[in-house]
Design a protein around this motif. Structure first.
Motif, PDB file in Angstrom:
ATOM      1  N   PRO A 110      78.892  14.367  56.639  1.00 19.34           N
ATOM      2  CA  PRO A 110      77.712  15.073  57.140  1.00 19.34           C
ATOM      3  C   PRO A 110      77.181  16.077  56.120  1.00 19.34           C
ATOM      4  N   HIS A 111      75.890  15.966  55.841  1.00 18.26           N
ATOM      5  CA  HIS A 111      75.260  16.804  54.830  1.00 18.26           C
ATOM      6  C   HIS A 111      73.771  16.901  55.130  1.00 18.26           C
ATOM      7  N   THR A 112      73.085  17.764  54.409  1.00 16.89           N
ATOM      8  CA  THR A 112      71.641  17.866  54.531  1.00 16.89           C
ATOM      9  C   THR A 112      71.015  17.891  53.134  1.00 16.89           C
ATOM     10  N   HIS A 113      69.740  17.520  53.085  1.00 17.95           N
ATOM     11  CA  HIS A 113      68.930  17.702  51.886  1.00 17.95           C
ATOM     12  C   HIS A 113      67.855  18.725  52.253  1.00 17.95           C
ATOM     13  N   PRO A 114      67.978  19.952  51.765  1.00 18.78           N
ATOM     14  CA  PRO A 114      67.063  21.009  52.213  1.00 18.78           C
ATOM     15  C   PRO A 114      65.606  20.793  51.818  1.00 18.78           C
ATOM     16  N   ARG A 115      65.373  19.907  50.833  1.00 23.57           N
ATOM     17  CA  ARG A 115      64.000  19.763  50.338  1.00 23.57           C
ATOM     18  C   ARG A 115      63.471  18.336  50.426  1.00 23.57           C
ATOM     19  N   GLU A 128      77.464   2.371  59.358  1.00 23.96           N
ATOM     20  CA  GLU A 128      77.086   3.134  60.542  1.00 23.96           C
ATOM     21  C   GLU A 128      76.451   4.424  60.029  1.00 23.96           C
ATOM     22  N   VAL A 129      75.230   4.712  60.469  1.00 25.80           N
ATOM     23  CA  VAL A 129      74.520   5.885  59.980  1.00 25.80           C
ATOM     24  C   VAL A 129      74.044   6.713  61.165  1.00 25.80           C
ATOM     25  N   GLY A 130      73.705   7.969  60.887  1.00 27.22           N
ATOM     26  CA  GLY A 130      73.165   8.790  61.960  1.00 27.22           C
ATOM     27  C   GLY A 130      72.715  10.137  61.468  1.00 27.22           C
ATOM     28  N   PHE A 131      71.874  10.789  62.272  1.00 32.38           N
ATOM     29  CA  PHE A 131      71.498  12.178  62.018  1.00 32.38           C
ATOM     30  C   PHE A 131      71.438  12.912  63.352  1.00 32.38           C
ATOM     31  N   VAL A 132      71.505  14.256  63.267  1.00 34.19           N
ATOM     32  CA  VAL A 132      71.500  15.105  64.456  1.00 34.19           C
ATOM     33  C   VAL A 132      70.236  15.957  64.431  1.00 34.19           C
ATOM     34  N   SER A 133      69.517  15.975  65.527  1.00 28.15           N
ATOM     35  CA  SER A 133      68.293  16.771  65.595  1.00 28.15           C
ATOM     36  C   SER A 133      68.625  18.260  65.695  1.00 28.15           C
ATOM     37  N   SER A 134      67.606  19.085  65.643  1.00 25.69           N
ATOM     38  CA  SER A 134      67.792  20.539  65.627  1.00 25.69           C
ATOM     39  C   SER A 134      68.212  21.077  66.991  1.00 25.69           C
ATOM     40  N   ASN A 135      68.603  22.353  67.013  1.00 21.12           N
ATOM     41  CA  ASN A 135      68.955  23.021  68.266  1.00 21.12           C
ATOM     42  C   ASN A 135      67.813  22.928  69.275  1.00 21.12           C
ATOM     43  N   GLN A 136      66.585  23.024  68.787  1.00 22.27           N
ATOM     44  CA  GLN A 136      65.410  22.968  69.659  1.00 22.27           C
ATOM     45  C   GLN A 136      65.355  21.664  70.440  1.00 22.27           C
ATOM     46  N   THR A 143      71.805   7.315  66.002  1.00 21.73           N
ATOM     47  CA  THR A 143      72.743   6.534  65.206  1.00 21.73           C
ATOM     48  C   THR A 143      72.430   5.046  65.294  1.00 21.73           C
ATOM     49  N   LYS A 144      72.831   4.305  64.255  1.00 20.83           N
ATOM     50  CA  LYS A 144      72.497   2.880  64.180  1.00 20.83           C
ATOM     51  C   LYS A 144      73.503   2.182  63.269  1.00 20.83           C
ATOM     52  N   ILE A 145      73.766   0.909  63.546  1.00 19.97           N
ATOM     53  CA  ILE A 145      74.537   0.061  62.652  1.00 19.97           C
ATOM     54  C   ILE A 145      73.554  -0.699  61.764  1.00 19.97           C
ATOM     55  N   LEU A 146      73.715  -0.567  60.457  1.00 14.03           N
ATOM     56  CA  LEU A 146      72.809  -1.211  59.512  1.00 14.03           C
ATOM     57  C   LEU A 146      73.503  -2.349  58.785  1.00 14.03           C
ATOM     58  N   ASN A 147      72.797  -3.447  58.646  1.00 20.01           N
ATOM     59  CA  ASN A 147      73.260  -4.584  57.854  1.00 20.01           C
ATOM     60  C   ASN A 147      72.387  -4.729  56.606  1.00 20.01           C
ATOM     61  N   GLU A 148      72.706  -5.688  55.767  1.00 23.95           N
ATOM     62  CA  GLU A 148      71.966  -5.888  54.521  1.00 23.95           C
ATOM     63  C   GLU A 148      70.464  -6.009  54.798  1.00 23.95           C
ATOM     64  N   GLY A 149      69.674  -5.239  54.057  1.00 25.64           N
ATOM     65  CA  GLY A 149      68.229  -5.268  54.208  1.00 25.64           C
ATOM     66  C   GLY A 149      67.682  -4.318  55.246  1.00 25.64           C
ATOM     67  N   ASP A 150      68.551  -3.698  56.050  1.00 29.70           N
ATOM     68  CA  ASP A 150      68.091  -2.747  57.064  1.00 29.70           C
ATOM     69  C   ASP A 150      67.766  -1.403  56.422  1.00 29.70           C
ATOM     70  N   VAL A 151      66.822  -0.698  57.030  1.00 32.84           N
ATOM     71  CA  VAL A 151      66.329   0.573  56.504  1.00 32.84           C
ATOM     72  C   VAL A 151      66.434   1.647  57.582  1.00 32.84           C
ATOM     73  N   PHE A 152      66.781   2.868  57.170  1.00 30.75           N
ATOM     74  CA  PHE A 152      66.892   3.981  58.117  1.00 30.75           C
ATOM     75  C   PHE A 152      66.374   5.249  57.446  1.00 30.75           C
ATOM     76  N   VAL A 153      65.743   6.124  58.236  1.00 31.88           N
ATOM     77  CA  VAL A 153      65.158   7.357  57.710  1.00 31.88           C
ATOM     78  C   VAL A 153      65.919   8.565  58.247  1.00 31.88           C
ATOM     79  N   PHE A 154      66.212   9.517  57.348  1.00 32.91           N
ATOM     80  CA  PHE A 154      66.823  10.792  57.720  1.00 32.91           C
ATOM     81  C   PHE A 154      65.794  11.892  57.472  1.00 32.91           C
TER      82      PHE A 154
END
Length: 226
Positions: A110-115, A128-136, A143-154
């Motif tokens: 788990p990490h973030t890219h501040p910019r 297996e990928v995922g992100f967590v939304s803000s406190n708000q 979260t999602k399971i990705l296979n070859e060619g799949d795309v996910f946005v953080f």
């Protein structure tokens, strides 16, 4: 008279739009402390620019993303970064790229890219990928399971992760919307900061016994970014 009022409305709307869109430039480094004497300045928000007449093709070139990264660390992953430090021509262009290698069960913790927002594509294997939304948003997990060619946005600034759940190596590539996205690995930043965060702060924040915090602060926290 109506025509004058209409014209004035258009002028005011244009001015409002102009003021609304005006803002400071986005930061492309962790901090940039102001100095009054230009002779004392060592850094700018980004990089100094070469005379365009002296630019050449090598300023826009990098070779090596075909080579697997070393995944022998305890995390079992390796991030090969290509940002403005590797390609000087990326300066001011607001984009960079990384290659991420994962051993079987390897983790990009788990990490973030501040910019930067990150868009990731799996080139080989499964993640297996995922992100967590803000406190708000009540810290919802996407979260999602990705296979070859799949795309996910953080989305920019949100905590995210990837883990290889398979028995084979996995490779992914990701583009990030900054020439220098930065990375904050959550566990390393919280428990491996220099100097250490006061254990009383972490004991209360994580609501655990102080011995747990002491143990975590004594660990060697691995950085998988090259």
């Amino acid at each position: 008279m109506k025509g004058v009022h209409f014209l004035m409305s258009l002028v005011l709307l244009a001015l409002a739009t102009s003021f609304a869109s005006a803002s400071d430039p986005d930061p492309v480094q962790d901090f940039c402390v102001a100095v009054d004497d230009p002779k004392s300045a060592l850094f700018v928000n980004g990089k100094f620019c070469k005379d365009p007449k002296h630019a050449n093709a090598d300023d826009f070139f990098f070779s090596g993303l075909n080579k697997p990264g070393d995944t022998s660390s305890q995390l079992g992953s390796n991030v090969t970064t290509v940002n403005v430090n590797q390609i000087p021509g990326l300066n001011t262009l607001g984009i960079s790229i990384v290659r991420i290698d994962y051993a079987p069960y390897g983790l990009n913790p788990p990490h973030t890219h501040p910019r930067a927002t990150e868009i990731l594509v799996v080139a080989e294997g499964t993640l297996e990928v995922g992100f967590v939304s803000s406190n708000q948003d009540n810290n919802r997990l996407f979260t999602k399971i990705l296979n070859e060619g799949d795309v996910f946005v953080f989305p920019v600034g949100l905590i995210h992760f990837q883990i290889n759940r398979g028995h084979k190596n996995t490779v992914a590539f990701a583009a990030l919307s900054s020439q220098n996205p930065g990375v904050i690995t959550i566990a390393k930043a919280v428990f491996g900061s220099d100097p250490r965060i006061n254990p009383d702060v972490l004991t209360k924040a994580f609501q655990v016994d102080k011995n747990v915090i002491d143990y975590l602060q004594k660990q060697f926290w691995v950085d998988n970014n090259n």
